[in-house]
Design a protein around this motif. Structure first.
Motif, PDB file in Angstrom:
ATOM      1  N   VAL A 187       8.690   4.061 -12.010  1.00  0.00           N
ATOM      2  CA  VAL A 187       7.456   4.024 -11.170  1.00  0.00           C
ATOM      3  C   VAL A 187       6.446   2.966 -10.998  1.00  0.00           C
ATOM      4  O   VAL A 187       6.123   2.794 -12.530  1.00  0.00           O
ATOM      5  N   CYS A 188       6.662   2.162 -10.206  1.00  0.00           N
ATOM      6  CA  CYS A 188       5.196   1.073 -11.144  1.00  0.00           C
ATOM      7  C   CYS A 188       4.302   1.385  -9.842  1.00  0.00           C
ATOM      8  O   CYS A 188       4.363   1.029  -8.633  1.00  0.00           O
ATOM      9  N   CYS A 189       3.047   2.398 -10.400  1.00  0.00           N
ATOM     10  CA  CYS A 189       1.525   2.532 -10.365  1.00  0.00           C
ATOM     11  C   CYS A 189       1.153   0.989  -9.832  1.00  0.00           C
ATOM     12  O   CYS A 189       0.155   0.705 -10.983  1.00  0.00           O
ATOM     13  N   VAL A 190       1.016   0.688  -8.506  1.00  0.00           N
ATOM     14  CA  VAL A 190      -0.024  -0.664  -8.447  1.00  0.00           C
ATOM     15  C   VAL A 190      -1.442   0.031  -7.924  1.00  0.00           C
ATOM     16  O   VAL A 190      -1.868   0.924  -6.993  1.00  0.00           O
ATOM     17  N   ASP A 191      -2.519  -0.907  -8.558  1.00  0.00           N
ATOM     18  CA  ASP A 191      -3.564  -0.846  -8.077  1.00  0.00           C
ATOM     19  C   ASP A 191      -4.505  -1.234  -9.156  1.00  0.00           C
ATOM     20  O   ASP A 191      -4.578  -2.865  -9.025  1.00  0.00           O
ATOM     21  N   LYS A 192      -6.003  -0.591  -9.245  1.00  0.00           N
ATOM     22  CA  LYS A 192      -6.968  -2.315  -9.029  1.00  0.00           C
ATOM     23  C   LYS A 192      -7.866  -1.979 -10.179  1.00  0.00           C
ATOM     24  O   LYS A 192      -9.120  -1.811 -10.610  1.00  0.00           O
ATOM     25  N   ALA A 193      -7.413  -0.317 -11.132  1.00  0.00           N
ATOM     26  CA  ALA A 193      -8.106  -0.206 -12.046  1.00  0.00           C
ATOM     27  C   ALA A 193      -9.668  -0.846 -13.356  1.00  0.00           C
ATOM     28  O   ALA A 193     -10.033   0.133 -13.636  1.00  0.00           O
ATOM     29  N   ASN A 194      -8.715  -2.141 -13.756  1.00  0.00           N
ATOM     30  CA  ASN A 194      -9.982  -2.667 -14.184  1.00  0.00           C
ATOM     31  C   ASN A 194     -11.244  -3.111 -13.658  1.00  0.00           C
ATOM     32  O   ASN A 194     -12.158  -3.681 -13.612  1.00  0.00           O
ATOM     33  N   VAL A 195     -11.352  -2.123 -11.705  1.00  0.00           N
ATOM     34  CA  VAL A 195     -12.555  -3.140 -10.697  1.00  0.00           C
ATOM     35  C   VAL A 195     -12.424  -1.043 -10.821  1.00  0.00           C
ATOM     36  O   VAL A 195     -13.912  -0.969 -10.196  1.00  0.00           O
ATOM     37  N   LEU A 196     -11.277  -0.587  -9.620  1.00  0.00           N
ATOM     38  CA  LEU A 196     -11.911   0.541  -9.117  1.00  0.00           C
ATOM     39  C   LEU A 196     -11.559   1.687  -9.496  1.00  0.00           C
ATOM     40  O   LEU A 196     -11.080   2.093  -9.804  1.00  0.00           O
ATOM     41  N   GLU A 197     -12.961   2.646  -9.642  1.00  0.00           N
ATOM     42  CA  GLU A 197     -12.988   3.663  -9.818  1.00  0.00           C
ATOM     43  C   GLU A 197     -11.805   4.754  -9.370  1.00  0.00           C
ATOM     44  O   GLU A 197     -10.991   6.044  -9.804  1.00  0.00           O
ATOM     45  N   THR A 198     -11.659   4.994  -7.895  1.00  0.00           N
ATOM     46  CA  THR A 198     -10.327   5.140  -7.444  1.00  0.00           C
ATOM     47  C   THR A 198      -9.040   4.839  -7.759  1.00  0.00           C
ATOM     48  O   THR A 198      -8.062   5.770  -8.856  1.00  0.00           O
ATOM     49  N   SER A 199      -8.954   3.456  -8.407  1.00  0.00           N
ATOM     50  CA  SER A 199      -7.372   3.271  -8.902  1.00  0.00           C
ATOM     51  C   SER A 199      -7.817   4.278 -10.692  1.00  0.00           C
ATOM     52  O   SER A 199      -6.662   4.742 -10.854  1.00  0.00           O
ATOM     53  N   ARG A 200      -8.655   3.909 -11.441  1.00  0.00           N
ATOM     54  CA  ARG A 200      -8.483   4.693 -12.448  1.00  0.00           C
ATOM     55  C   ARG A 200      -8.175   6.016 -11.960  1.00  0.00           C
ATOM     56  O   ARG A 200      -7.964   6.699 -13.081  1.00  0.00           O
ATOM     57  N   LEU A 201      -8.855   6.784 -11.082  1.00  0.00           N
ATOM     58  CA  LEU A 201      -8.092   8.090 -10.822  1.00  0.00           C
ATOM     59  C   LEU A 201      -7.018   8.509 -10.815  1.00  0.00           C
ATOM     60  O   LEU A 201      -6.314   8.985 -11.115  1.00  0.00           O
ATOM     61  N   TRP A 202      -6.252   7.200 -10.257  1.00  0.00           N
ATOM     62  CA  TRP A 202      -4.902   7.457  -9.535  1.00  0.00           C
ATOM     63  C   TRP A 202      -4.071   7.188 -11.267  1.00  0.00           C
ATOM     64  O   TRP A 202      -3.205   7.769 -10.891  1.00  0.00           O
ATOM     65  N   ARG A 203      -4.269   6.606 -12.101  1.00  0.00           N
ATOM     66  CA  ARG A 203      -4.063   6.132 -12.590  1.00  0.00           C
ATOM     67  C   ARG A 203      -4.314   8.262 -13.964  1.00  0.00           C
ATOM     68  O   ARG A 203      -2.891   8.155 -14.356  1.00  0.00           O
ATOM     69  N   LYS A 204      -5.518   8.195 -13.953  1.00  0.00           N
ATOM     70  CA  LYS A 204      -5.050   9.080 -14.786  1.00  0.00           C
ATOM     71  C   LYS A 204      -4.357  10.223 -14.314  1.00  0.00           C
ATOM     72  O   LYS A 204      -3.741  10.988 -14.553  1.00  0.00           O
ATOM     73  N   VAL A 205      -4.599  11.020 -12.995  1.00  0.00           N
ATOM     74  CA  VAL A 205      -2.805  11.753 -11.938  1.00  0.00           C
ATOM     75  C   VAL A 205      -1.833  11.533 -12.654  1.00  0.00           C
ATOM     76  O   VAL A 205      -0.617  12.147 -12.874  1.00  0.00           O
TER      77      VAL A 205
END
Length: 357
Positions: A187-205
């Protein structure tokens, strides 16, 4: 022997043609594997506007909610361009997703060896085949967040807010992990965690949920890099899971890698096993009723239904293998026809696939 009740929405344009071939294949699978598939037909989209004056009649919702799964043809067409926005045929699709609580969209992108030449990428990039599944969150994010206009630093500005709850993220990630367990366990979770707070939550979960799936290899990738990697080295991916807006973009990019949208199915899932299955292509009114449409995407949508809603793996494989065989035999509808292959119509392609079930 299983008994399954299927709601069938044929839709507009080429929808009835390709959906009929999918239903024919499903019936053949039922006969071979001793399952009983009962079809109940309902209206949605432009045809429902013509018949009932609304794009999504209450009766259709009732039929769908009482079914075990839904087969959907494409909806819409220029005939209904001037109806009020709230009743446009496409609103039926959004209404079905909302009313049936379908929050997860599965979009496979697969290249068959027999159609490798149709891929726009260099042959060595996809040599050996390609099989990616994109899992897109469907009912949250920026498309459904707060929006409006306000007075800003430079005058009037518009805004659209991206918001995700832990619950929304958990349920889509659960789907991604579960389908990965049926595939290559990546599974590859695709996000923009270097910019978006929502993406950081996706990574944490995602990191927390990884403990429940120790066999799955979990990785993360920024969306801009993922878009590049899809054309640079797509074979590195198995299951990609991402937010609504990123999934909207990446799934279309991945579909074009295969060379034809006439081959690609999709699934919209909620909690449990209920799902709605449809080809990703549109209603193509310019070729409707001419026996030119490719029914393979609709037929493969039925295979997805058997796999993900009913857990009938052998039955799904029977359909997938039949499609692969007819393509290897050089049988083609107009959208994938090339010199040296045999041109078939919609019905004839359906019959060729039936012959191998």
């Amino acid at each position: 022997m299983g008994n399954y009740r299927i709601a069938v929405i044929q839709g507009d344009g080429i929808g009835p043609e390709v959906t009929q071939e999918a239903v024919n294949v499903l019936k053949a699978v039922g006969e071979r594997f001793q399952h009983n598939f009962t079809m109940e037909y309902a209206l949605a989209g432009g045809c429902a506007i013509d018949a009932c004056g609304e794009c999504l009649p209450a009766e259709t919702l009732t039929i769908c909610k009482e079914a075990d799964s839904v087969i959907l043809g494409a909806v819409g067409g220029p005939k209904w361009d001037n109806v009020p926005n709230a009743q446009r045929p496409e609103k039926a699709l959004l209404g079905l997703r909302a009313e049936l609580e379908l929050f997860s969209n599965l979009r496979p992108a697969k290249i068959y060896d027999a159609l490798a030449d149709a891929c726009p990428l260099k042959a060595d990039i996809v040599e050996g085949g390609l099989d990616i599944l994109i899992v897109r969150e469907l009912t949250g994010g920026i498309y459904f967040g707060e929006r409006g206009y306000r007075e800003g630093k430079y005058g009037i500005e518009a805004y659209d807010i991206e918001a995700y709850s832990e619950m929304e993220i958990k349920r889509i990630l659960k789907n991604a992990f579960e389908v990965a367990m049926q595939r290559n366990k990546k599974v590859c979770c695709v996000d923009k965690a270097n910019v978006l707070e929502t993406s950081r939550l996706w990574r944490k979960v995602a990191e927390e949920m990884k403990n429940d799936y120790p066999e799955v290899d979990l990785s993360f990738m920024y969306v801009d890099n993922a878009a590049m990697q899809l054309v640079r080295n797509p074979k590195q991916f198995d299951v990609m899971v991402t937010s609504n807006i990123f999934g909207d973009i990446l799934s279309d990019e991945a579909s074009m890698i295969t060379g034809s949208i006439g081959l690609l199915p999709s699934a919209s899932l909620g909690e449990g096993t209920f799902g709605m299955y449809e080809p990703i292509h549109g209603s193509a009114p310019d070729i409707a009723g001419q026996n030119k449409a490719n029914p393979i995407a609709a037929i493969l949508s039925v295979a997805m239904m058997l796999k993900y809603s009913f857990h009938l793996e052998k039955e799904a494989e029977a359909i997938e293998n039949a499609v692969k065989t007819v393509l290897e035999e050089g049988l083609r509808t107009p959208d994938i026809f090339s010199e040296g292959t045999s041109l078939l119509g919609t019905k004839e392609m359906g019959q060729a696939i039936l012959a191998h079930i």
